[in-house]
Write a protein that holds these residues in place. Structure first.
Motif, PDB file in Angstrom:
ATOM      1  N   GLU A 177      25.649  41.839  22.909  1.00 50.98           N
ATOM      2  CA  GLU A 177      25.783  40.748  20.971  1.00 50.98           C
ATOM      3  C   GLU A 177      24.060  40.326  21.429  1.00 50.98           C
ATOM      4  N   THR A 178      23.236  40.126  21.330  1.00 48.95           N
ATOM      5  CA  THR A 178      22.290  39.082  20.423  1.00 48.95           C
ATOM      6  C   THR A 178      21.537  40.542  20.730  1.00 48.95           C
ATOM      7  N   PRO A 179      20.457  40.417  19.579  1.00 46.31           N
ATOM      8  CA  PRO A 179      19.293  40.297  19.342  1.00 46.31           C
ATOM      9  C   PRO A 179      17.889  40.465  20.025  1.00 46.31           C
ATOM     10  N   ASP A 180      17.904  39.296  20.620  1.00 46.77           N
ATOM     11  CA  ASP A 180      16.909  38.145  21.119  1.00 46.77           C
ATOM     12  C   ASP A 180      16.369  39.088  22.563  1.00 46.77           C
ATOM     13  N   THR A 181      15.147  40.299  22.922  1.00 46.95           N
ATOM     14  CA  THR A 181      15.239  40.322  23.934  1.00 46.95           C
ATOM     15  C   THR A 181      15.281  40.027  25.734  1.00 46.95           C
ATOM     16  N   ASP A 182      15.000  39.049  25.270  1.00 50.25           N
ATOM     17  CA  ASP A 182      14.462  38.513  26.964  1.00 50.25           C
ATOM     18  C   ASP A 182      16.647  38.005  27.008  1.00 50.25           C
ATOM     19  N   ALA A 183      17.044  37.625  26.155  1.00 53.13           N
ATOM     20  CA  ALA A 183      17.984  37.098  26.694  1.00 53.13           C
ATOM     21  C   ALA A 183      19.527  38.543  27.059  1.00 53.13           C
ATOM     22  N   GLN A 184      18.695  39.665  25.939  1.00 54.42           N
ATOM     23  CA  GLN A 184      19.240  41.042  25.936  1.00 54.42           C
ATOM     24  C   GLN A 184      19.166  41.159  28.285  1.00 54.42           C
ATOM     25  N   GLN A 185      18.250  41.217  28.079  1.00 55.69           N
ATOM     26  CA  GLN A 185      17.279  40.609  30.395  1.00 55.69           C
ATOM     27  C   GLN A 185      18.178  40.245  30.463  1.00 55.69           C
ATOM     28  N   ILE A 186      18.377  39.618  30.697  1.00 53.19           N
ATOM     29  CA  ILE A 186      19.015  37.718  31.185  1.00 53.19           C
ATOM     30  C   ILE A 186      20.476  38.423  31.601  1.00 53.19           C
ATOM     31  N   ARG A 187      21.038  39.206  30.452  1.00 54.02           N
ATOM     32  CA  ARG A 187      22.327  39.404  30.737  1.00 54.02           C
ATOM     33  C   ARG A 187      22.680  40.162  31.588  1.00 54.02           C
ATOM     34  N   VAL A 188      21.602  41.458  31.205  1.00 56.23           N
ATOM     35  CA  VAL A 188      22.227  42.648  31.966  1.00 56.23           C
ATOM     36  C   VAL A 188      21.502  42.529  33.444  1.00 56.23           C
ATOM     37  N   GLU A 189      20.648  41.622  33.748  1.00 52.51           N
ATOM     38  CA  GLU A 189      20.233  41.581  34.807  1.00 52.51           C
ATOM     39  C   GLU A 189      21.609  40.829  36.032  1.00 52.51           C
ATOM     40  N   THR A 190      21.890  39.485  34.916  1.00 52.83           N
ATOM     41  CA  THR A 190      23.326  38.566  35.658  1.00 52.83           C
ATOM     42  C   THR A 190      24.586  39.524  35.633  1.00 52.83           C
ATOM     43  N   HIS A 191      24.843  40.183  34.565  1.00 52.26           N
ATOM     44  CA  HIS A 191      25.577  41.524  35.317  1.00 52.26           C
ATOM     45  C   HIS A 191      25.420  42.160  36.210  1.00 52.26           C
ATOM     46  N   LEU A 192      24.718  42.292  36.306  1.00 51.46           N
ATOM     47  CA  LEU A 192      24.140  43.718  37.273  1.00 51.46           C
ATOM     48  C   LEU A 192      24.152  43.921  38.523  1.00 51.46           C
ATOM     49  N   THR A 193      23.356  42.417  39.156  1.00 50.25           N
ATOM     50  CA  THR A 193      23.430  41.507  40.443  1.00 50.25           C
ATOM     51  C   THR A 193      24.775  40.809  40.888  1.00 50.25           C
ATOM     52  N   ASP A 194      25.640  40.214  39.625  1.00 51.55           N
ATOM     53  CA  ASP A 194      26.988  39.746  40.486  1.00 51.55           C
ATOM     54  C   ASP A 194      27.779  40.676  40.677  1.00 51.55           C
ATOM     55  N   LEU A 195      27.359  42.134  39.873  1.00 53.73           N
ATOM     56  CA  LEU A 195      28.594  42.892  40.126  1.00 53.73           C
ATOM     57  C   LEU A 195      28.308  43.793  41.093  1.00 53.73           C
ATOM     58  N   ALA A 196      26.636  43.342  41.399  1.00 52.21           N
ATOM     59  CA  ALA A 196      26.050  44.102  43.063  1.00 52.21           C
ATOM     60  C   ALA A 196      26.247  44.003  44.055  1.00 52.21           C
ATOM     61  N   VAL A 197      26.772  41.993  43.890  1.00 47.23           N
ATOM     62  CA  VAL A 197      27.370  41.388  44.900  1.00 47.23           C
ATOM     63  C   VAL A 197      29.420  41.113  44.722  1.00 47.23           C
ATOM     64  N   SER A 198      29.017  41.804  43.797  1.00 46.00           N
ATOM     65  CA  SER A 198      30.894  41.791  44.254  1.00 46.00           C
ATOM     66  C   SER A 198      31.097  42.824  44.524  1.00 46.00           C
ATOM     67  N   LEU A 199      30.184  44.114  44.705  1.00 48.96           N
ATOM     68  CA  LEU A 199      30.719  45.570  44.751  1.00 48.96           C
ATOM     69  C   LEU A 199      30.469  45.469  46.887  1.00 48.96           C
ATOM     70  N   LEU A 200      28.961  44.802  46.833  1.00 46.38           N
ATOM     71  CA  LEU A 200      28.427  45.332  48.389  1.00 46.38           C
ATOM     72  C   LEU A 200      28.937  44.055  49.656  1.00 46.38           C
ATOM     73  N   THR A 201      29.774  42.629  48.749  1.00 48.18           N
ATOM     74  CA  THR A 201      30.098  41.977  49.621  1.00 48.18           C
ATOM     75  C   THR A 201      31.696  42.333  50.274  1.00 48.18           C
ATOM     76  N   ALA A 202      32.454  42.342  49.223  1.00 53.93           N
ATOM     77  CA  ALA A 202      34.116  42.616  49.183  1.00 53.93           C
ATOM     78  C   ALA A 202      34.333  43.070  50.282  1.00 53.93           C
TER      79      ALA A 202
END
Length: 202
Positions: A177-202
């Motif tokens: 939900e943002t046209p800014d490519t840098d913001a897209q990258q940050i949001r995707v990276e944050t989502h995936l890294t948070d998800l990975a930490v949650s998935l692998l350390t649960a």
């Protein structure tokens, strides 16, 4: 027809191989055409067959190129993975680096997806599975979960990272939900890294 006198053998071979890999990504194995590869490479069909005697040889060379590229970068990921001390930071860095690598090498990623739907990579799958097993084993010891469960979680993350990396800008704009490519990258990276930490350390 023999190859031209004085031609740089390795450069010509690589030009053909690059054209073949691009063509494989575009059309897949079933519609893979040696004639079209020759046209894209700017050489005759006979020159292609001089370097790659059969269509299968050319396809196999593409497969080898994809796996060599992934394996060489996999060593870097594996080494950095083992060198890290903090489990969560280790996971974040590995997922972030994996996403950026996949985004930078979308051609190879798409080729791998195509090849995974054929039986042509059976002889090379072992190397990828060995890397997956090594990472999963390290995750299992680091966060104290069963090896088989670690392997399933790591494999799921790889699929997710690959899927996000394969997305084009319009898809990412819709998802983030943002046209800014840098913001897209940050949001995707944050989502995936948070998800990975949650998935692998649960």
């Amino acid at each position: 027809m023999a190859r031209p006198v004085g031609a740089d053998r390795e450069r010509t071979r690589q030009k053909i191989l690059d054209a073949a890999c691009d063509h494989l990504v575009d059309v897949g194995i079933i519609d893979f055409s040696t004639r079209k590869v020759a046209k894209h490479a700017g050489v005759s069909v006979s020159v292609v067959f001089h370097y790659f005697p059969t269509r299968r040889d050319l396809v196999n060379a593409c497969i080898d190129t994809v796996y060599h590229h992934l394996e060489s970068n996999g060593v870097t990921f594996r080494d950095s993975f083992h060198a890290a001390s903090d489990p969560k930071e280790l996971i974040r860095n590995t997922v972030r680096d994996g996403l950026r690598f996949a985004q930078t090498n979308r051609k190879f990623l798409r080729a791998l997806i195509i090849l995974a739907m054929t039986d042509g990579i059976t002889h090379r799958e072992k190397s990828t599975q060995t890397f997956l097993t090594a990472v999963a084993s390290h995750v299992a010891k680091t966060v104290d979960i069963a090896p088989h469960e670690a392997r399933l979680r790591v494999q799921s993350l790889i699929y997710l990272v690959a899927r996000y990396a394969a997305n084009a800008t319009p898809q990412l704009e819709s998802l983030t939900e943002t046209p800014d490519t840098d913001a897209q990258q940050i949001r995707v990276e944050t989502h995936l890294t948070d998800l990975a930490v949650s998935l692998l350390t649960a």
